[in-house]
Design a protein around this motif. Structure first.
Motif, mmCIF file in Angstrom:
data_model
loop_
_atom_site.group_PDB
_atom_site.id
_atom_site.type_symbol
_atom_site.label_atom_id
_atom_site.label_comp_id
_atom_site.label_asym_id
_atom_site.label_seq_id
_atom_site.Cartn_x
_atom_site.Cartn_y
_atom_site.Cartn_z
ATOM 1 N N MET A 1 -5.600 81.553 98.060
ATOM 2 C CA MET A 1 -4.267 81.275 98.653
ATOM 3 C C MET A 1 -4.621 81.332 100.268
ATOM 4 S SD MET A 1 -0.384 82.366 98.347
ATOM 5 C CE MET A 1 -0.341 83.942 99.074
ATOM 6 N N GLY A 2 -4.783 80.498 100.811
ATOM 7 C CA GLY A 2 -4.983 80.522 102.357
ATOM 8 C C GLY A 2 -3.868 80.135 103.228
ATOM 9 N N ILE A 3 -3.788 80.302 104.468
ATOM 10 C CA ILE A 3 -2.918 80.022 105.529
ATOM 11 C C ILE A 3 -3.329 78.597 106.220
ATOM 12 C CG2 ILE A 3 -1.616 80.623 107.552
ATOM 13 C CD1 ILE A 3 -0.710 82.182 105.255
ATOM 14 N N THR A 4 -2.529 77.735 106.432
ATOM 15 C CA THR A 4 -2.792 76.483 107.150
ATOM 16 C C THR A 4 -2.277 76.592 108.413
ATOM 17 O OG1 THR A 4 -2.764 75.221 105.107
ATOM 18 C CG2 THR A 4 -2.767 73.890 107.114
ATOM 19 N N GLN A 5 -3.097 76.313 109.414
ATOM 20 C CA GLN A 5 -2.675 76.353 110.845
ATOM 21 C C GLN A 5 -2.230 75.012 111.160
ATOM 22 O OE1 GLN A 5 -1.849 79.163 112.523
ATOM 23 N NE2 GLN A 5 -2.409 80.501 110.810
ATOM 24 N N PHE A 6 -1.148 74.874 112.063
ATOM 25 C CA PHE A 6 -0.825 73.508 112.819
ATOM 26 C C PHE A 6 -0.685 73.600 114.292
ATOM 27 C CE2 PHE A 6 1.084 73.725 108.430
ATOM 28 C CZ PHE A 6 0.717 72.383 108.089
ATOM 29 N N ARG A 7 -0.821 72.883 115.010
ATOM 30 C CA ARG A 7 -0.465 72.752 116.382
ATOM 31 C C ARG A 7 0.724 71.589 116.449
ATOM 32 N NH1 ARG A 7 -5.508 69.920 118.366
ATOM 33 N NH2 ARG A 7 -5.224 68.969 116.356
ATOM 34 N N TYR A 8 1.171 71.866 117.628
ATOM 35 C CA TYR A 8 2.440 70.851 118.262
ATOM 36 C C TYR A 8 2.166 69.349 117.519
ATOM 37 C CZ TYR A 8 5.867 68.621 120.788
ATOM 38 O OH TYR A 8 6.830 67.877 121.153
ATOM 39 N N ILE A 9 0.926 68.856 117.927
ATOM 40 C CA ILE A 9 0.585 67.302 117.507
ATOM 41 C C ILE A 9 0.592 67.401 116.076
ATOM 42 C CG2 ILE A 9 -0.564 66.777 119.757
ATOM 43 C CD1 ILE A 9 -2.890 66.874 118.549
ATOM 44 N N ASP A 10 0.457 68.190 115.437
ATOM 45 C CA ASP A 10 0.573 68.217 113.822
ATOM 46 C C ASP A 10 1.860 68.069 113.058
ATOM 47 O OD1 ASP A 10 -2.586 68.285 113.851
ATOM 48 O OD2 ASP A 10 -2.327 70.538 113.849
ATOM 49 N N LEU A 11 2.880 68.478 114.096
ATOM 50 C CA LEU A 11 4.081 68.546 113.354
ATOM 51 C C LEU A 11 4.639 67.251 113.130
ATOM 52 C CD1 LEU A 11 5.865 71.157 115.691
ATOM 53 C CD2 LEU A 11 5.133 71.655 113.181
ATOM 54 N N PRO A 12 5.511 66.888 112.233
ATOM 55 C CA PRO A 12 5.914 65.544 111.941
ATOM 56 C C PRO A 12 6.574 64.963 113.198
ATOM 57 C CG PRO A 12 6.852 67.241 110.439
ATOM 58 C CD PRO A 12 6.265 67.828 111.431
ATOM 59 N N ILE A 13 6.549 63.825 113.422
ATOM 60 C CA ILE A 13 6.833 63.056 114.518
ATOM 61 C C ILE A 13 8.613 63.350 114.881
ATOM 62 C CG2 ILE A 13 7.572 60.656 113.505
ATOM 63 C CD1 ILE A 13 5.973 61.236 116.881
ATOM 64 N N GLY A 14 9.300 63.341 113.687
ATOM 65 C CA GLY A 14 10.856 63.489 113.935
ATOM 66 C C GLY A 14 11.050 64.884 114.590
ATOM 67 N N ASP A 15 10.270 65.979 114.263
ATOM 68 C CA ASP A 15 10.394 67.536 114.684
ATOM 69 C C ASP A 15 9.984 67.369 116.271
ATOM 70 O OD1 ASP A 15 10.979 68.314 112.176
ATOM 71 O OD2 ASP A 15 9.325 69.777 111.947
ATOM 72 N N ARG A 16 8.901 66.693 116.517
ATOM 73 C CA ARG A 16 8.514 66.653 117.877
ATOM 74 C C ARG A 16 9.713 65.954 118.861
ATOM 75 N NH1 ARG A 16 2.823 63.873 117.601
ATOM 76 N NH2 ARG A 16 3.636 63.351 115.715
ATOM 77 N N ALA A 17 9.931 64.742 118.395
ATOM 78 C CA ALA A 17 11.137 63.976 119.100
ATOM 79 C C ALA A 17 12.170 65.080 119.187
ATOM 80 C CB ALA A 17 11.345 62.754 118.442
ATOM 81 N N ALA A 18 12.870 65.678 118.304
ATOM 82 C CA ALA A 18 13.786 66.636 118.415
ATOM 83 C C ALA A 18 13.509 67.541 119.543
ATOM 84 C CB ALA A 18 14.321 67.034 117.091
ATOM 85 N N PHE A 19 12.253 68.235 119.334
ATOM 86 C CA PHE A 19 12.069 69.165 120.228
ATOM 87 C C PHE A 19 11.958 68.726 121.829
ATOM 88 C CE2 PHE A 19 8.654 71.683 122.562
ATOM 89 C CZ PHE A 19 9.112 72.921 122.576
ATOM 90 N N GLU A 20 11.542 67.749 121.973
ATOM 91 C CA GLU A 20 11.473 67.044 123.099
ATOM 92 C C GLU A 20 12.750 66.799 123.746
ATOM 93 O OE1 GLU A 20 8.913 63.485 122.762
ATOM 94 O OE2 GLU A 20 7.334 65.041 122.330
ATOM 95 N N LEU A 21 13.578 66.420 122.802
ATOM 96 C CA LEU A 21 15.204 65.970 123.432
ATOM 97 C C LEU A 21 15.892 67.312 123.729
ATOM 98 C CD1 LEU A 21 17.279 64.038 123.735
ATOM 99 C CD2 LEU A 21 18.045 64.502 121.415
ATOM 100 N N VAL A 22 15.639 68.359 122.780
ATOM 101 C CA VAL A 22 16.289 70.041 123.050
ATOM 102 C C VAL A 22 15.731 70.397 124.413
ATOM 103 C CG1 VAL A 22 16.179 72.265 122.376
ATOM 104 C CG2 VAL A 22 16.846 70.547 120.837
ATOM 105 N N CYS A 23 14.440 70.276 124.736
ATOM 106 C CA CYS A 23 13.718 70.552 125.786
ATOM 107 C C CYS A 23 14.473 69.994 127.185
ATOM 108 C CB CYS A 23 12.306 70.523 126.092
ATOM 109 S SG CYS A 23 11.572 71.464 124.758
ATOM 110 N N ALA A 24 14.666 68.610 127.028
ATOM 111 C CA ALA A 24 15.182 67.899 128.098
ATOM 112 C C ALA A 24 16.453 68.285 128.398
ATOM 113 C CB ALA A 24 15.170 66.231 127.823
ATOM 114 N N ARG A 25 17.195 68.577 127.310
ATOM 115 C CA ARG A 25 18.706 69.081 127.726
ATOM 116 C C ARG A 25 19.014 70.338 128.175
ATOM 117 N NH1 ARG A 25 20.693 67.096 122.207
ATOM 118 N NH2 ARG A 25 19.771 68.934 121.204
#
Length: 82
Positions: A1-25
Motif C-alpha cells: 500500500m503506497g501513497i500517490t502524490q498529485f500536483r495542482y495540474i493533476d487535480l480534476p479540471i472541475g477542482d482547478r476551475a473552482a479553485f481559480e474562481l475562489v482565488c479570484a473572488r
C-alpha cells in the motif's frame, strides 16, 4: 500500500476551475499558492488530502468530493493565508 502524490495540474479540471474562481473572488491568483495532494494508492480518488501552502502558512484538507475548495474558501474569508 503506497501513497500517490498529485500536483495542482493533476487535480480534476472541475477542482482547478473552482479553485481559480475562489482565488479570484478573494483577490488572489492560483500562482500565489502551492497545491499538492496525496492519496493511498488503493483508495478512491475523492479520499485524497489536498495541501495548500502560501508563504509560511500551510493547511491540509480532506477532499471529500471537492469539499476541500469550500474549506479553502472559508480559510481565505477568515484571512488564514493573509
Amino acid at each position: 500500500m503506497g501513497i500517490t502524490q498529485f500536483r495542482y495540474i493533476d487535480l480534476p479540471i472541475g477542482d482547478r476551475a473552482a479553485f481559480e474562481l475562489v482565488c479570484a473572488r478573494h483577490g488572489f491568483a492560483p500562482v500565489h499558492f502551492e497545491i499538492s495532494a496525496s492519496a493511498p494508492a488503493d483508495e478512491p480518488e475523492h479520499e485524497r488530502v489536498v495541501t495548500v501552502r502560501r508563504g509560511g502558512w500551510t493547511q491540509s484538507y480532506q477532499d471529500g468530493r471537492g469539499q476541500w475548495i469550500r474549506q479553502f474558501e472559508a480559510d481565505l474569508t477568515c484571512r488564514f493565508f493573509k
